[in-house]
Design an enzyme around this catalytic site. Sequence first.
Site: not given
Length: 494
Positions: A464-466
Site C-alpha cells: 500500500d503506497h499510502r
Amino acid sequence: MTVKTFALPDLGEGLTEAELVTWLVRVGDTVAVDQPIAEVETAKSAVEVPCPFAGTVQQLHGTSGQTIDVGAPLISVDTAADGGTPAPQGGGPRGGQSYREEERAGADPATAAEAGTVAAGSAGGAAGEGGSGNVLIGYGTPAGGSGGRRRRPRQSSSVPAAAPAAAPAAEAARDAMASAPRLAPTVISPIVRKLAKDLRLDISTVRGSGPGGLVLRRDVVAASTAAAAGTPAAPSSPAPGTAVPGTAAGTAAVDARTGLGVAERVPVSGVRKAVAQAMTRSRTEIPEATVWVDVDATRLVELRAALKAQDPATAPGLMALVGRFVLAGLARYPELATRLETREDGGQEIVRFDGVNLGFAAQTDRGLVVPSIRGAHRLSARGLDAELRRLTELARAGRASPAELSGSTFTLNNYGVFGTDGAAAIINHPEVAILGIGRIIDRPWVVDGQLAVRKVTQLSLAFDHRVCDGGTAGGFLRMVADAVEDPVSVLADL
C-alpha cells in the site's frame, strides 16, 4: 407444549450472517442438547450448529441456500415433549467429550444418555444454567439458549417462512429404527457429508456400517448406487453453487448478448462471496504498487534437505523458513505490517502493532482462505511449520474457527505450488502488504563470474503506497531475498 425458539448465534469476528447449507433434522425429530441440527457456511468456514434445547422439532426457519441473519430464528423446539427428563449433555468444551464421542452418542439414545451422564459430571452446573456450552467452534450458548452478544440485525432482514416438513421416505428405505426417536445421523467426516450432498442423498436415510452406526464413505456410495438402481426419489433442494441443468436458468435459457445457451448459474455465496467482496474492496481502496526480484534459493533448498536428513519429523518446510525471514524483515520494516484506519472525523491514521500475526493463503475446496498464525513473531521456524500444518489441515477440512481465519497483519502467498513463476497479488484488506513466492526451478545463473545451474525463485511484494514508499518496500524485499540466498548466516542472528 413449551416451544422455545433458537436464533442463529453470534458468529464473532464481525460476521453477521450465515448461509444455511443443509438441515440435519426434520420437523417431528427428537433432538438432544448439543445435537447438531444444521450445517451453515459463513465467510470464514462451514460449521455445524448444535441445539441448546432438548425436545421435539416443531419448526425449521429457513431452507437450504438461504442466508440467515445473526439473531434471526433458526429452529423451534417443543421442550415439553421429553416429559421433563433432563437431556443428555453434549461434548463441547465443558463436557469433556471428543468430537467423535459426541457424534456417536448423538445417534443412539442409550449411548447418548450414558455419554450425557459422564459429560454432566465433568461439566459442573452447565445443565442447571440452561446452556449447552457448544454452539459454533469457539463459541457457546449461555443460559436460556441465548446466542450471547447480539449484533444489530440489518433493517432489511426478515424472519423467513418455515420450511415444510419433508415428505416421509418410502417404506423400503426405512429400517427397524424408524419408529425410534430420530437423532442426527452419525457422521464425523465433513468429506462424507460433502459426498452425500454432491450426490443429492439425504444422509439421514443412510445406514452406517462403522462403530456405533457411524456413517462411512462406503455407506454413502452404496446408498447412492442402490438409489440409482431403483426409482429415483424426488431430489431435494440443490446445495448452494450446484448447477441445475435443463431448467429455465440452465440449458434451456439463451444468453441475449452472446446467443449461447446458458449451461449453469452458480450463486456467489459463502467463501466465494467473501473473497469477491474483499478483493473488490482491496482494489478500490488501496493504491498498491508491486516490486519483485529473482532469487537464488539453492542454499535454502540445501539447508532444508540437511535438516530433513537429520530429523524428518521436525524439519521445517521451505514455507516456514521463508516465513521466518519475513518476520525478521518486518521487525526491521514494521510499516509493512500495519493498518490504515479512518477516524470518525474523516482523518486517517496508521495503526502499528506490537508483534505480527502472519497470514498465509490456503486453497481449499470451498475457496481461498487466509488462516492466521497469531503471535508468529514469537515462533521459531519449527514452530511456524507446526502452525502452518495445523491450520492448513483445519482450513481444508472446513473446521477452522473464525478467529483462526482472520486477524492477520501480513500475508504470505505461495503461488509456486500451482506451477506459476510470479504474480501481482492482491493485498488482503485491511492489511497493507503481501509477499508472493513463485515456483523454485532450475535456471542458468551467474555465480562468481561463472555460469551455473541454480535453484531460482521469484519473490514479489505488493504494498500500500499510502503507508510507505518504494525505499521501504525495496529494503524489505531485498532483506528477505538475501536471507533466502544465504539462510545460514541470517538464521544465526534470529
